[in-house]
Design a protein around this motif. Structure first.
Motif, short mmCIF file in Angstrom:
data_model
loop_
_atom_site.label_atom_id
_atom_site.label_comp_id
_atom_site.label_asym_id
_atom_site.label_seq_id
_atom_site.Cartn_x
_atom_site.Cartn_y
_atom_site.Cartn_z
N GLY A 2 0.71 -1.24 -0.12
CA GLY A 2 0.01 0.04 0.01
C GLY A 2 0.86 1.25 0.01
N TYR A 3 1.90 1.27 -0.67
CA TYR A 3 2.89 2.39 -0.59
C TYR A 3 2.57 3.36 -2.03
N GLY A 4 2.90 4.42 -1.93
CA GLY A 4 2.63 5.38 -2.87
C GLY A 4 2.71 6.71 -2.51
N VAL A 5 2.22 7.67 -3.04
CA VAL A 5 2.13 9.15 -3.02
C VAL A 5 0.89 9.70 -3.00
N ALA A 15 4.47 -1.74 -12.87
CA ALA A 15 5.08 -1.89 -14.23
C ALA A 15 3.97 -1.85 -15.52
N ASP A 16 2.74 -2.18 -14.98
CA ASP A 16 1.67 -2.16 -15.89
C ASP A 16 0.65 -1.19 -15.87
N ALA A 17 0.44 -0.75 -14.56
CA ALA A 17 -0.65 0.43 -14.42
C ALA A 17 -0.26 1.37 -13.07
N VAL A 18 -1.09 2.34 -13.34
CA VAL A 18 -1.14 3.62 -12.39
C VAL A 18 -2.35 3.48 -11.55
N ILE A 19 -2.39 3.16 -10.20
CA ILE A 19 -3.68 3.11 -9.52
C ILE A 19 -3.84 4.37 -8.66
N LEU A 20 -4.95 4.94 -8.88
CA LEU A 20 -5.35 6.13 -8.17
C LEU A 20 -6.69 6.05 -7.23
N VAL A 46 -4.38 9.45 -3.96
CA VAL A 46 -3.17 8.55 -3.54
C VAL A 46 -3.13 7.83 -4.83
N MET A 47 -1.80 7.69 -4.92
CA MET A 47 -1.34 7.27 -6.37
C MET A 47 -0.18 6.07 -5.96
#
Length: 134
Positions: free
Chosen positions: A45-48, A64-69, A59-60
């Protein structure tokens, strides 16, 4: 007697608007290095977290294959910008799954609206997001 207050592990960093795709790529590289240094490989669950100046948070997490927002309810107003910047369709819920090649366009679109960023760990991105990334 007052209980000690835990200091937050990660603190907000004031945002400097990014003006070119090269600025965005440098920001991405710097954040990737910071996450590698500060977040254990066992953490999930790490991100920015982007705190938006007009209100709300996004939260993003990238893979490798996707950007989750994870567009929190107080930031739902940002949906038309995400659609315009990435060509994506709005999801039924608050979790957006975008192709990884849309990351630079997404951050360029958000840049003028961001107040600060904070690294996060332990964020619950939802089942669909976890299935895409792992």
């Amino acid at each position: 007697m007052n209980a000690p207050i835990d200091k937050p592990r990660f603190r907000p960093v004031p945002w400097t608007p990014l003006e070119t795709p090269q600025d965005v790529e440098l920001w991405i590289e710097e954040h990737n290095m910071a996450m590698q240094e500060l977040i254990s490989p066992k953490e999930t669950g790490y991100g920015v977290r982007f705190t938006l100046a007009p209100g709300g948070e996004v939260v993003m997490q990238t893979g490798a294959d996707a950007v989750i927002l994870d567009v929190e309810p107080d930031a739902e107003w940002i949906a038309p910008l995400i659609i315009a910047a990435t060509g994506a369709e709005a999801p039924k819920g608050r979790i957006w799954v975008l192709p990884s090649d849309k990351l630079v366009q997404l951050i360029m679109g958000l840049s003028s609206l961001v107040d600060s960023t904070t690294l996060v760990s332990g964020h619950k991105f939802g089942t669909r997001a976890r299935n895409v990334l792992y």
